[in-house]
Design an enzyme around this catalytic site. Structure first.
Site, PDB file in Angstrom:
ATOM      1  N   GLY A  92       6.416  -0.989   4.475  1.00 57.04           N
ATOM      2  CA  GLY A  92       6.134  -1.550   3.147  1.00 57.04           C
ATOM      3  C   GLY A  92       6.644  -2.483   2.374  1.00 57.04           C
ATOM      4  O   GLY A  92       7.530  -2.226   2.549  1.00 57.04           O
ATOM      5  N   VAL A 108      22.556 -10.377   2.170  1.00 55.79           N
ATOM      6  CA  VAL A 108      22.957 -10.995   3.898  1.00 55.79           C
ATOM      7  C   VAL A 108      23.876 -11.448   4.326  1.00 55.79           C
ATOM      8  O   VAL A 108      24.556 -12.463   4.924  1.00 55.79           O
ATOM      9  CB  VAL A 108      21.844 -10.110   4.585  1.00 55.79           C
ATOM     10  CG1 VAL A 108      21.855 -10.032   5.625  1.00 55.79           C
ATOM     11  CG2 VAL A 108      21.756  -8.236   3.901  1.00 55.79           C
ATOM     12  N   VAL A 109      22.830 -12.927   3.532  1.00 59.01           N
ATOM     13  CA  VAL A 109      22.860 -14.239   4.538  1.00 59.01           C
ATOM     14  C   VAL A 109      24.327 -14.582   3.968  1.00 59.01           C
ATOM     15  O   VAL A 109      24.939 -15.377   4.398  1.00 59.01           O
ATOM     16  CB  VAL A 109      21.365 -15.464   4.126  1.00 59.01           C
ATOM     17  CG1 VAL A 109      21.713 -16.888   4.511  1.00 59.01           C
ATOM     18  CG2 VAL A 109      19.956 -14.827   4.811  1.00 59.01           C
ATOM     19  N   ARG A 157       4.320  -3.415  10.720  1.00 56.92           N
ATOM     20  CA  ARG A 157       4.560  -1.893  11.209  1.00 56.92           C
ATOM     21  C   ARG A 157       4.056  -2.283  12.609  1.00 56.92           C
ATOM     22  O   ARG A 157       3.208  -3.628  13.187  1.00 56.92           O
ATOM     23  CB  ARG A 157       3.940  -0.949  10.626  1.00 56.92           C
ATOM     24  CG  ARG A 157       3.397  -1.108   9.003  1.00 56.92           C
ATOM     25  CD  ARG A 157       3.377   0.626   8.664  1.00 56.92           C
ATOM     26  NE  ARG A 157       4.286   0.723   7.294  1.00 56.92           N
ATOM     27  CZ  ARG A 157       3.412   0.492   6.167  1.00 56.92           C
ATOM     28  NH1 ARG A 157       2.449  -0.315   5.851  1.00 56.92           N
ATOM     29  NH2 ARG A 157       4.168   0.655   4.818  1.00 56.92           N
ATOM     30  N   GLY A 182      12.088   1.531   5.853  1.00 57.64           N
ATOM     31  CA  GLY A 182      12.491   3.452   5.421  1.00 57.64           C
ATOM     32  C   GLY A 182      12.855   3.670   5.992  1.00 57.64           C
ATOM     33  O   GLY A 182      13.135   3.482   7.464  1.00 57.64           O
ATOM     34  N   ASP A 183      12.416   5.491   5.956  1.00 58.20           N
ATOM     35  CA  ASP A 183      13.014   5.915   7.648  1.00 58.20           C
ATOM     36  C   ASP A 183      12.772   5.826   9.098  1.00 58.20           C
ATOM     37  O   ASP A 183      13.269   6.335   9.187  1.00 58.20           O
ATOM     38  CB  ASP A 183      11.875   7.656   6.757  1.00 58.20           C
ATOM     39  CG  ASP A 183      13.058   8.075   5.931  1.00 58.20           C
ATOM     40  OD1 ASP A 183      14.374   7.821   5.769  1.00 58.20           O
ATOM     41  OD2 ASP A 183      13.216   9.570   5.408  1.00 58.20           O
ATOM     42  N   SER A 219      11.630   3.005   9.132  1.00 59.18           N
ATOM     43  CA  SER A 219      12.411   1.584  10.346  1.00 59.18           C
ATOM     44  C   SER A 219      13.688   1.977  10.249  1.00 59.18           C
ATOM     45  O   SER A 219      14.343   1.140  11.393  1.00 59.18           O
ATOM     46  CB  SER A 219      12.849   0.919   9.192  1.00 59.18           C
ATOM     47  OG  SER A 219      11.164   0.056   8.280  1.00 59.18           O
ATOM     48  N   THR A 236      11.899   0.553   0.097  1.00 63.11           N
ATOM     49  CA  THR A 236      11.005   1.273   0.096  1.00 63.11           C
ATOM     50  C   THR A 236      10.084   1.311  -1.696  1.00 63.11           C
ATOM     51  O   THR A 236      11.836   2.109  -2.590  1.00 63.11           O
ATOM     52  CB  THR A 236      10.647   1.861   0.597  1.00 63.11           C
ATOM     53  OG1 THR A 236       9.384   3.337   0.750  1.00 63.11           O
ATOM     54  CG2 THR A 236      11.610   3.631   0.278  1.00 63.11           C
ATOM     55  N   ASP A 268       8.453   3.838  -2.823  1.00 62.49           N
ATOM     56  CA  ASP A 268       8.611   5.410  -2.834  1.00 62.49           C
ATOM     57  C   ASP A 268       9.788   6.406  -3.370  1.00 62.49           C
ATOM     58  O   ASP A 268       9.795   7.572  -3.366  1.00 62.49           O
ATOM     59  CB  ASP A 268       7.773   5.726  -1.327  1.00 62.49           C
ATOM     60  CG  ASP A 268       6.394   5.123  -0.727  1.00 62.49           C
ATOM     61  OD1 ASP A 268       6.214   4.691  -1.487  1.00 62.49           O
ATOM     62  OD2 ASP A 268       6.338   4.893   0.076  1.00 62.49           O
ATOM     63  N   ASP A 322      11.902   7.565  -0.748  1.00 61.98           N
ATOM     64  CA  ASP A 322      11.765   8.824  -0.825  1.00 61.98           C
ATOM     65  C   ASP A 322      12.412   8.993   0.481  1.00 61.98           C
ATOM     66  O   ASP A 322      12.469   9.501   1.570  1.00 61.98           O
ATOM     67  CB  ASP A 322       9.916   9.140   0.034  1.00 61.98           C
ATOM     68  CG  ASP A 322       9.526   7.812   0.952  1.00 61.98           C
ATOM     69  OD1 ASP A 322      10.212   6.636   1.161  1.00 61.98           O
ATOM     70  OD2 ASP A 322       8.929   7.841   1.319  1.00 61.98           O
ATOM     71  N   MET A 337       1.312   5.627  -6.343  1.00 60.25           N
ATOM     72  CA  MET A 337       1.575   4.851  -4.399  1.00 60.25           C
ATOM     73  C   MET A 337       2.523   6.049  -4.230  1.00 60.25           C
ATOM     74  O   MET A 337       3.176   6.976  -5.412  1.00 60.25           O
ATOM     75  CB  MET A 337       2.001   3.627  -4.400  1.00 60.25           C
ATOM     76  CG  MET A 337       0.391   3.014  -4.094  1.00 60.25           C
ATOM     77  SD  MET A 337       1.172   1.322  -2.986  1.00 60.25           S
ATOM     78  CE  MET A 337       0.168   0.835  -2.114  1.00 60.25           C
ATOM     79  N   ARG A 370       2.992   7.300  -1.037  1.00 64.18           N
ATOM     80  CA  ARG A 370       2.783   8.022   0.535  1.00 64.18           C
ATOM     81  C   ARG A 370       2.786   9.635   0.314  1.00 64.18           C
ATOM     82  O   ARG A 370       2.043  10.281  -0.561  1.00 64.18           O
ATOM     83  CB  ARG A 370       3.810   7.341   1.313  1.00 64.18           C
ATOM     84  CG  ARG A 370       3.321   7.361   2.382  1.00 64.18           C
ATOM     85  CD  ARG A 370       4.378   6.945   3.834  1.00 64.18           C
ATOM     86  NE  ARG A 370       4.278   5.693   3.594  1.00 64.18           N
ATOM     87  CZ  ARG A 370       4.854   5.516   4.749  1.00 64.18           C
ATOM     88  NH1 ARG A 370       4.774   5.926   6.182  1.00 64.18           N
ATOM     89  NH2 ARG A 370       5.213   4.251   4.697  1.00 64.18           N
ATOM     90  N   GLU A 384      -0.541   9.739  -4.955  1.00 63.29           N
ATOM     91  CA  GLU A 384      -1.107   8.917  -3.616  1.00 63.29           C
ATOM     92  C   GLU A 384      -1.338  10.321  -2.685  1.00 63.29           C
ATOM     93  O   GLU A 384      -2.633  10.199  -1.647  1.00 63.29           O
ATOM     94  CB  GLU A 384      -0.956   7.677  -2.926  1.00 63.29           C
ATOM     95  CG  GLU A 384      -1.367   7.481  -1.603  1.00 63.29           C
ATOM     96  CD  GLU A 384      -0.871   6.357  -0.962  1.00 63.29           C
ATOM     97  OE1 GLU A 384       1.115   5.995  -1.289  1.00 63.29           O
ATOM     98  OE2 GLU A 384      -0.930   5.648  -0.230  1.00 63.29           O
ATOM     99  N   ARG A 422     -12.648   9.154 -16.052  1.00 63.39           N
ATOM    100  CA  ARG A 422     -12.874   8.379 -15.104  1.00 63.39           C
ATOM    101  C   ARG A 422     -11.011   8.447 -14.193  1.00 63.39           C
ATOM    102  O   ARG A 422     -10.950   8.332 -14.758  1.00 63.39           O
ATOM    103  CB  ARG A 422     -12.847   6.807 -16.031  1.00 63.39           C
ATOM    104  CG  ARG A 422     -13.844   6.107 -16.759  1.00 63.39           C
ATOM    105  CD  ARG A 422     -14.743   5.587 -16.080  1.00 63.39           C
ATOM    106  NE  ARG A 422     -15.779   5.611 -16.962  1.00 63.39           N
ATOM    107  CZ  ARG A 422     -17.276   6.413 -17.296  1.00 63.39           C
ATOM    108  NH1 ARG A 422     -17.276   7.596 -16.635  1.00 63.39           N
ATOM    109  NH2 ARG A 422     -18.415   6.083 -18.104  1.00 63.39           N
ATOM    110  N   HIS A 441      -2.155  -1.457  -4.202  1.00 62.90           N
ATOM    111  CA  HIS A 441      -0.929  -2.419  -3.213  1.00 62.90           C
ATOM    112  C   HIS A 441      -0.220  -3.911  -5.286  1.00 62.90           C
ATOM    113  O   HIS A 441       0.634  -4.023  -4.806  1.00 62.90           O
ATOM    114  CB  HIS A 441      -1.219  -3.006  -2.422  1.00 62.90           C
ATOM    115  CG  HIS A 441      -1.849  -2.736  -1.269  1.00 62.90           C
ATOM    116  ND1 HIS A 441      -2.489  -1.707  -1.734  1.00 62.90           N
ATOM    117  CD2 HIS A 441      -0.884  -2.753  -0.251  1.00 62.90           C
ATOM    118  CE1 HIS A 441      -2.843  -1.638   0.275  1.00 62.90           C
ATOM    119  NE2 HIS A 441      -1.771  -1.403   0.133  1.00 62.90           N
TER     120      HIS A 441
END
Ligand code: ADP
Ligand code: F6P
Length: 324
Positions: free
Chosen positions: A15, A27-28, A76, A106-107, A109, A129, A131, A133, A173, A175, A227, A248, A254
């Site tokens: 993501g 990096v570049v 992905r 993330g993990d 990857s 990420t 998340d 996480d 969100m 995950r 989520e 409600r 996203h």
């Protein structure tokens, strides 16, 4: 002695997350400043397999630090778990002269980076990420922007929720992780925070809490639902039926992944991008960059993937104390 890395590839995977562009830029520019070549790989491992690879110069990363998403694109690529696909990717890296690779994701990857490292491509992971996480690090690129975006949206829902004296279930969100929910739960003053790590499916406890808080004079009841628990719409119907309080559900979705990165995400992503290049220059491979206990640091990927992360118990206690 390990051979000096000459050409660094950079890709974003999984993501997207705000701040990924700041990391790419770092990096570049760091690599070029140190006399290395840089190749940008589009659409993550998918683009690597399709050889969507382009040379990158200093000016190619102008005017991107403030932009959300990732200018390299992301994807992905489920087939990347296959050993023959990983071998093909390593061969493509070698064909393009890429002897060092920075993977921002993330993990999942990281596991791809680990596979490429085993096949002789020096690979470094950066935590990208929303998340939060990834166990080895207290910070991931994009989390700060995402929680601020979610927080502002939740404030808006709260306005209308209070005016109508409603209960609002707001799904964020993350995950399977509850970090976004926990941070927003506290920052938005939620009455309930439902976290996948802690949820015991005791809906009656939520219902009782709504009734009790009404008696205490609360005009709204904000439930932040992670989520990883989900089902906010059906939960809203059941809660309304049981409490008589109009309820409600809002699923933020996203929008939490987009937008201009916060100062923190730009700053940390910039430092981490430069750190990754420095590791490659030192001949290091199979490492991930992390921010732990107030310092930028790095871990072996395997070690990082084996680590466990717990939600901070004291924060959970605080959230309950403050929602009275
Ligand atoms: P994240 O990197 O954010 O955790 P994913 O779990 O979707 O996101 O992983 C991103 C990509 O990393 C996957 O689409 C796949 O290409 C690669 N990947 C995930 N798991 C593995 C694995 N076990 N081995 C090799 N590559 C993997
Ligand atoms: O990992 C980031 C994340 O936004 C998670 O919070 C969410 O579960 C997932 O990605 C959504 O993925 P997709 O963009 O494929 O719907």
């Amino acid at each position: 002695m390990a051979e000096q890395v000459k050409t660094i590839g950079v890709l974003t995977s999984g993501g997207d997350a705000p701040g990924m562009n700041a990391a790419i830029r770092a990096v570049v520019r760091t690599a070029i400043a140190k006399g290395l070549k840089v190749k940008g790989i589009e659409r993550g491992y998918m683009g690597l397999l399709n050889e969507d690879i382009k040379d990158m110069q200093t000016r190619d990363v102008s005017d991107i630090i403030q932009k959300g998403g990732t200018v390299l694109g992301t994807a992905r690529c489920p087939e990347f778990v296959e050993p023959e696909v990983q071998q093909k990717a390593a061969d493509i890296c070698k064909k393009h002269g890429i002897d060092g690779l920075v993977v921002i994701g993330g993990d999942g990857s990281y596991r791809g980076a680990q596979a490429l490292a085993r096949l002789g491509i020096n690979a470094i992971g950066l935590p990208g990420t929303i998340d939060l996480d990834i166990s080895c690090t207290d910070y991931t690129i994009g989390f700060d922007t995402a929680i601020n975006t979610a927080m502002e949206a939740i404030d808006k829902v709260r306005d209308t929720s209070s005016s109508h004296e409603r209960c609002s279930i707001i799904e964020v969100m993350g995950r399977n992780a509850g970090y976004i929910a926990l941070w927003c739960g506290i920052a938005n003053g939620a009455e309930d925070i439902l976290l996948p790590e802690k949820y015991d499916y005791d809906e009656q406890a939520i219902i009782n809490n709504i009734i009790e808080k009404r008696k205490m004079g609360k005009k709204h009841h904000i439930i932040i639902n992670a989520e990883g628990i989900g089902h906010s719409n059906s939960m809203a119907k059941r809660i309304e039926a049981a409490t008589g309080v109009e309820t409600r559900a809002t699923i933020l979705g996203h929008m939490q992944r987009g937008g201009s990165p916060t100062c923190k995400d730009r700053y940390y992503a910039s430092i981490m991008g430069a750190y990754a290049v420095t590791l490659l220059q030192q001949g290091k491979t199979k490492r991930v960059v992390a921010y732990k206990n107030g310092e930028f640091t790095d871990f072996d990927i395997e070690e990082a993937l084996a680590m466990q992360k717990e939600l901070p118990e004291f924060s959970l206690e605080v959230s309950k104390l403050l929602s009275r």
